[in-house]
Write an enzyme that holds these catalytic residues in place. Structure first.
Site, PDB file in Angstrom:
ATOM      1  N   CYS A 111       0.810  -1.223   0.000  1.00  0.00           N
ATOM      2  CA  CYS A 111       0.000   0.000   0.000  1.00  0.00           C
ATOM      3  C   CYS A 111       0.845   1.276   0.000  1.00  0.00           C
ATOM      4  CB  CYS A 111      -0.939   0.012   1.200  1.00  0.00           C
ATOM      5  SG  CYS A 111      -2.070  -1.375   1.213  1.00  0.00           S
ATOM      6  N   HIS A 246      -3.046   7.426   2.451  1.00  0.00           N
ATOM      7  CA  HIS A 246      -3.503   6.118   1.983  1.00  0.00           C
ATOM      8  C   HIS A 246      -4.889   5.842   2.576  1.00  0.00           C
ATOM      9  CE1 HIS A 246      -3.871   1.968   1.118  1.00  0.00           C
ATOM     10  NE2 HIS A 246      -3.534   1.527   2.311  1.00  0.00           N
ATOM     11  N   ASN A 276     -10.054  -0.027   0.252  1.00  0.00           N
ATOM     12  CA  ASN A 276      -8.588   0.077   0.174  1.00  0.00           C
ATOM     13  C   ASN A 276      -8.112  -0.595  -1.114  1.00  0.00           C
ATOM     14  OD1 ASN A 276      -5.831  -0.246   0.433  1.00  0.00           O
ATOM     15  ND2 ASN A 276      -5.885  -0.974   2.550  1.00  0.00           N
TER      16      ASN A 276
HETATM   17  N1  COA Z   1     -18.161  -8.038  10.396  1.00  0.00           N
HETATM   18  C1  COA Z   1     -18.674  -8.206  11.620  1.00  0.00           C
HETATM   19  N2  COA Z   1     -17.917  -8.475  12.696  1.00  0.00           N
HETATM   20  C2  COA Z   1     -16.597  -8.601  12.517  1.00  0.00           C
HETATM   21  C3  COA Z   1     -15.992  -8.443  11.245  1.00  0.00           C
HETATM   22  C4  COA Z   1     -16.835  -8.161  10.172  1.00  0.00           C
HETATM   23  N3  COA Z   1     -16.375  -7.983   8.915  1.00  0.00           N
HETATM   24  N4  COA Z   1     -14.659  -8.602  11.367  1.00  0.00           N
HETATM   25  C5  COA Z   1     -14.412  -8.848  12.654  1.00  0.00           C
HETATM   26  N5  COA Z   1     -15.584  -8.857  13.358  1.00  0.00           N
HETATM   27  C6  COA Z   1     -15.791  -9.076  14.785  1.00  0.00           C
HETATM   28  C7  COA Z   1     -14.658  -9.843  15.425  1.00  0.00           C
HETATM   29  O1  COA Z   1     -14.840 -11.232  15.274  1.00  0.00           O
HETATM   30  C8  COA Z   1     -14.754  -9.404  16.856  1.00  0.00           C
HETATM   31  O2  COA Z   1     -15.795 -10.112  17.479  1.00  0.00           O
HETATM   32  P1  COA Z   1     -15.661 -10.627  18.988  1.00  0.00           P
HETATM   33  O3  COA Z   1     -15.520  -9.382  19.811  1.00  0.00           O
HETATM   34  O4  COA Z   1     -16.918 -11.360  19.207  1.00  0.00           O
HETATM   35  O5  COA Z   1     -14.423 -11.475  18.994  1.00  0.00           O
HETATM   36  C9  COA Z   1     -15.218  -7.945  16.750  1.00  0.00           C
HETATM   37  O6  COA Z   1     -15.804  -7.812  15.446  1.00  0.00           O
HETATM   38  C10 COA Z   1     -14.089  -6.965  16.896  1.00  0.00           C
HETATM   39  O7  COA Z   1     -13.018  -7.377  16.061  1.00  0.00           O
HETATM   40  P2  COA Z   1     -11.682  -6.573  15.971  1.00  0.00           P
HETATM   41  O8  COA Z   1     -10.743  -7.280  15.062  1.00  0.00           O
HETATM   42  O9  COA Z   1     -11.243  -6.235  17.374  1.00  0.00           O
HETATM   43  O10 COA Z   1     -12.215  -5.236  15.282  1.00  0.00           O
HETATM   44  P3  COA Z   1     -11.459  -3.892  15.031  1.00  0.00           P
HETATM   45  O11 COA Z   1     -12.189  -2.780  15.645  1.00  0.00           O
HETATM   46  O12 COA Z   1      -9.984  -4.006  15.307  1.00  0.00           O
HETATM   47  O13 COA Z   1     -11.627  -3.735  13.454  1.00  0.00           O
HETATM   48  C11 COA Z   1     -10.380  -3.943  11.434  1.00  0.00           C
HETATM   49  C12 COA Z   1     -11.040  -4.672  12.594  1.00  0.00           C
HETATM   50  C13 COA Z   1      -9.747  -4.959  10.515  1.00  0.00           C
HETATM   51  C14 COA Z   1     -11.461  -3.163  10.677  1.00  0.00           C
HETATM   52  C15 COA Z   1      -9.324  -2.952  12.011  1.00  0.00           C
HETATM   53  O14 COA Z   1      -8.460  -3.627  12.893  1.00  0.00           O
HETATM   54  C16 COA Z   1      -8.516  -2.317  10.917  1.00  0.00           C
HETATM   55  O15 COA Z   1      -9.030  -1.610  10.084  1.00  0.00           O
HETATM   56  N6  COA Z   1      -7.170  -2.491  10.933  1.00  0.00           N
HETATM   57  C17 COA Z   1      -6.310  -1.942   9.930  1.00  0.00           C
HETATM   58  C18 COA Z   1      -6.316  -2.842   8.743  1.00  0.00           C
HETATM   59  C19 COA Z   1      -5.793  -2.180   7.513  1.00  0.00           C
HETATM   60  O16 COA Z   1      -6.141  -1.066   7.219  1.00  0.00           O
HETATM   61  N7  COA Z   1      -4.989  -2.903   6.756  1.00  0.00           N
HETATM   62  C20 COA Z   1      -4.418  -2.453   5.542  1.00  0.00           C
HETATM   63  C21 COA Z   1      -3.329  -1.514   5.824  1.00  0.00           C
HETATM   64  S1  COA Z   1      -2.497  -1.052   4.388  1.00  0.00           S
END
Ligand code: COA
Length: 319
Positions: A111, A246, A276
């Site tokens: 990215c 980004h 993204n």
């Molecule tokens: N839909 C519904 N629920 C979801 C889900 C989805 N698509 N993905 C995860 N969950 C659930 C999880 O299972 C978890 O449930 P639990 O509490 O029962 O275990 C809950 O939602 C929270 O998950 P978590 O991973 O803690 O969520 P988060 O707030 O960290 O959000 C991302 C997850 C991936 C959106 C976030 O971490 C993120 O955006 N990270 C950066 C990723 C990124 O941008 N990568 C590319 C960089 S170049």
């Protein structure tokens, strides 16, 4: 000499998948995706390849700039999802646009790739090696994803963006870039394509990510590198007209703005529409800003990218 942007272009595939469409494939919903990411939909390639999308974005940039493709000395394509390992996507773009005098090669920093390619082009121009450089970010993330993994498949889309840099007298360009290879496991992708993996049923081959780890890294490193570039330029946050980050997650951008204490309206976003698109997010956004008449001569623009590697980079230039 510095590289001045004389044309921009972008291309996204026409097929749109919104959050409700995704909810029919994995256990998720529109509300969760919008709240945690700001994403509403994504454009997904069907028959379009990464190099085709890059070529279409490049053609649009050529047509907007009015330059003759034969003037282009170099084509850099930032991508981590080209349909061929070689020939590189940049050589295919050369063929599509008829840039017969250009040399082309690809760069892979996931990215962060476009910002690093932009910095590379600026370095070639300021060293006097090139006068006109096409810089493209293009990715088909849909080919890399496990469409049964709701933690990753909701985040990404496909597309390409291009800018043409032309050597000119102007204000200096300031840049910075870093990697932290120890954190590589936070975001990984083996170099094979979806259709092969489907045949082998090998889930290890898909994109893997520590979402929270990447989130924390981005929120810390993006403000840091912006401050680093400003210090080098002897400028302040108030001197910057737009921070073009980004487009991974709305919450990452909002957190970066908050840390920097800069109003959020200086951070344009389009991830609601495209999600993204990896190396393509920054040039697609720049193209939309240019075509939406948001940009005028003399404005100071800060680009910042982050992603797998882990890598992060920034560039400050005058429009
Ligand atoms: N839909 C519904 N629920 C979801 C889900 C989805 N698509 N993905 C995860 N969950 C659930 C999880 O299972 C978890 O449930 P639990 O509490 O029962 O275990 C809950 O939602 C929270 O998950 P978590 O991973 O803690 O969520 P988060 O707030 O960290 O959000 C991302 C997850 C991936 C959106 C976030 O971490 C993120 O955006 N990270 C950066 C990723 C990124 O941008 N990568 C590319 C960089 S170049």
């Amino acid at each position: 000499m510095v590289g001045k942007i004389c044309g921009t272009g972008s291309y996204v595939p026409p097929h749109v998948m919104d959050n409700d469409d995704l909810a029919r494939i994995v256990d998720t919903n529109d509300e969760w995706i919008r709240e945690r990411t700001g994403i509403g939909k994504r454009h997904i390639a069907e028959d379009e390849t990464t190099s085709y999308m890059a070529g279409q974005a490049a053609l649009r940039a050529v047509s907007q700039s009015g330059i003759d493709p034969e003037e282009i000395d170099m084509i850099l394509v930032a991508t981590s999802s080209s349909e061929t390992v070689f020939p590189c996507a940049a050589c295919e773009v050369q063929r599509i646009i008829g840039a017969v005098h250009a040399v082309g090669y690809d760069l892979n920093a996931a990215c962060t790739g476009f910002v690093l390619a932009f910095n590379t082009a600026q370095a070639y121009i300021s060293a006097g090696f090139c006068k006109t450089v096409m810089v493209i970010g293009a990715d088909s993330m849909s080919n890399l994803l496990d469409w049964t993994d709701r933690g990753t498949c909701i985040l990404f889309g496909d597309g390409a963006g291009a800018v043409i840099l032309k050597a000119a007298e102007g204000e200096p360009v300031y840049m910075a870039a870093h990697s932290d290879g120890k954190k590589g496991p936070a975001l990984t992708q083996l170099s094979r394509h979806r259709k092969d993996w489907e045949n082998e049923q090998n889930k290890e081959s898909y994109l893997h990510m520590d979402g929270q780890g990447v989130f924390k890294f981005a929120v810390r490193k993006v403000p840091e590198i912006i401050e680093e570039v400003l210090e080098e330029a002897e400028m302040n946050l108030e001197d910057i007209d737009y921070f073009v980050l980004h487009q991974a997650n709305k919450r990452i951008i909002e957190a970066a703005a908050k840390r920097l204490k800069v109003p959020i309206d200086k951070f344009p976003m389009n991830l609601e529409e495209y999600a993204n698109t990896s190396a393509a997010t920054v040039p697609i956004l720049l193209d939309e800003m240019a075509r939406g008449n948001m940009l005028c001569e003399g404005q100071k623009i800060m680009l910042a990218g982050f992603g797998a590697g882990l890598t992060w980079a920034a560039c400050l230039f005058e429009w």
